[in-house]
Scaffold this active site. Structure first.
Site, PDB file in Angstrom:
ATOM      1  N   SER A 161       0.864  -1.191   0.000  1.00 59.95           N
ATOM      2  CA  SER A 161       0.000   0.000   0.000  1.00 59.95           C
ATOM      3  C   SER A 161       0.894   1.232   0.000  1.00 59.95           C
ATOM      4  O   SER A 161       1.544   1.533   1.006  1.00 59.95           O
ATOM      5  CB  SER A 161      -0.900   0.004   1.245  1.00 59.95           C
ATOM      6  N   LYS A 193      -7.357   1.435  -2.829  1.00 55.70           N
ATOM      7  CA  LYS A 193      -6.938   0.944  -1.512  1.00 55.70           C
ATOM      8  C   LYS A 193      -7.076   2.038  -0.459  1.00 55.70           C
ATOM      9  O   LYS A 193      -7.497   1.780   0.677  1.00 55.70           O
ATOM     10  CB  LYS A 193      -5.486   0.450  -1.568  1.00 55.70           C
ATOM     11  N   LYS A 209      -0.556   5.554   8.158  1.00 59.31           N
ATOM     12  CA  LYS A 209       0.138   5.872   6.911  1.00 59.31           C
ATOM     13  C   LYS A 209      -0.848   5.977   5.755  1.00 59.31           C
ATOM     14  O   LYS A 209      -0.799   6.916   4.947  1.00 59.31           O
ATOM     15  CB  LYS A 209       1.177   4.801   6.603  1.00 59.31           C
TER      16      LYS A 209
END
Length: 293
Positions: free
Chosen positions: A96, A170, A238
């Protein structure tokens, strides 16, 4: 059809994903920065490589499952991988990372005659182990079609758009995950404050409109108070940071995302970076001085 695959990054997610590929009959060479994690796959039939460049030397398909964009860039472009790749090899980045980073990696690899698919996944360690991941693939349709048989061992793949689109999806997925974790955690607190049983509350609403995989898995963690990391909170933060950066660039205001981002930032800053993201409950309880026994 058996493929020669390299898998770079055999941590929490990468290890069960590599095992799925081995079980599907592929030849898999593995590498991980912490060698012991890659060595654990040798009894399953994997070949261990001493460095990532050696791992990819004969691979048709290369998977990366690494912590973040800088880690992916380092492995691909600073540790000799890009130069060692076969022409027309396909790099499938299941990490990711930021969409702009994915697009940059795709351009740099294209200059070397290598294809790139940004294909982050959702479903956690359980989905990786069971082969039920949701795979969001960005890139050239023909390239993705050519690796669909391999990806089928990991879960369900959807081509969501051009390069970088997988990472965008995502981030949107992670918005939903984080906000829903926050909603379930707050509901658990409200239930306790009102005198009801958290476990029975969870059982009662399953099958109704509030049913979700997060209620099932993470709600169960909250009831059991087991926050061993499956999805570390630092990685959830994050992704939320990347989502809000993308929103800012698109001139969007996302108040729910920003609120849960702030909560995760405080939770991570308090020393819980490696606590599972369902552990956000602990932060909300502490904020309300309502710690459960």
């Amino acid at each position: 059809m058996t493929r020669h695959i390299a898998f770079l990054g055999t941590g929490l997610m990468g290890t069960p994903m590599a095992r799925r590929l081995l079980a599907a009959g592929h030849r898999v060479t593995v590498w991980n920065r912490a060698t012991a994690k890659a060595e654990a796959l040798v009894p399953d039939g994997a070949t261990l490589a001493a460095d990532p460049a050696l791992a990819v030397a004969r691979a048709e398909i290369v998977f990366t499952m690494l912590a973040d964009g800088p880690a992916v860039a380092s492995v691909l472009f600073e540790q000799g991988v890009a130069q060692a790749l076969l022409r027309d090899a396909v790099v499938i980045d299941t990490s990711s990372i930021a969409p702009m980073q994915a697009r940059l990696h795709a351009r740099r690899l294209a200059d070397l005659g290598v294809h790139h698919v940004d294909c982050p996944v959702s479903g956690g360690v359980v989905g990786a182990r069971e082969g039920t991941l949701a795979l969001m693939a960005g890139g050239d349709a023909a390239v993705i079609e050519g690796v669909t048989d391999v990806l089928a061992a990991l879960g369900r793949v959807t081509h969501v758009g051009p390069s970088g689109a997988g990472q965008v999806c995502k981030l949107a997925n992670q918005q939903i995950v984080a906000i829903t974790i926050g909603a379930v955690a707050e509901a658990m607190m409200l239930v306790s404050a009102g005198g009801a049983d958290r476990a029975k509350f969870r059982d009662a609403i399953r099958g109704g409109f509030a049913e979700s995989r997060i209620l099932d898995l993470h709600g169960g963690r909250m009831v059991a108070r087991d926050f061993t990391a499956g999805g570390p909170s630092r990685l959830q933060l994050k992704d939320l940071d990347s989502a809000t950066d993308l929103a800012k660039a698109a001139e969007l205001t996302l108040p729910l995302t920003q609120a849960v981002q702030a909560a995760f930032r405080d939770f991570v800053a308090s020393g819980h970076g490696d606590t599972d993201h369902s552990g956000l409950l602990l932060h909300l309880e502490a904020t309300n001085h309502k710690d459960e026994p």
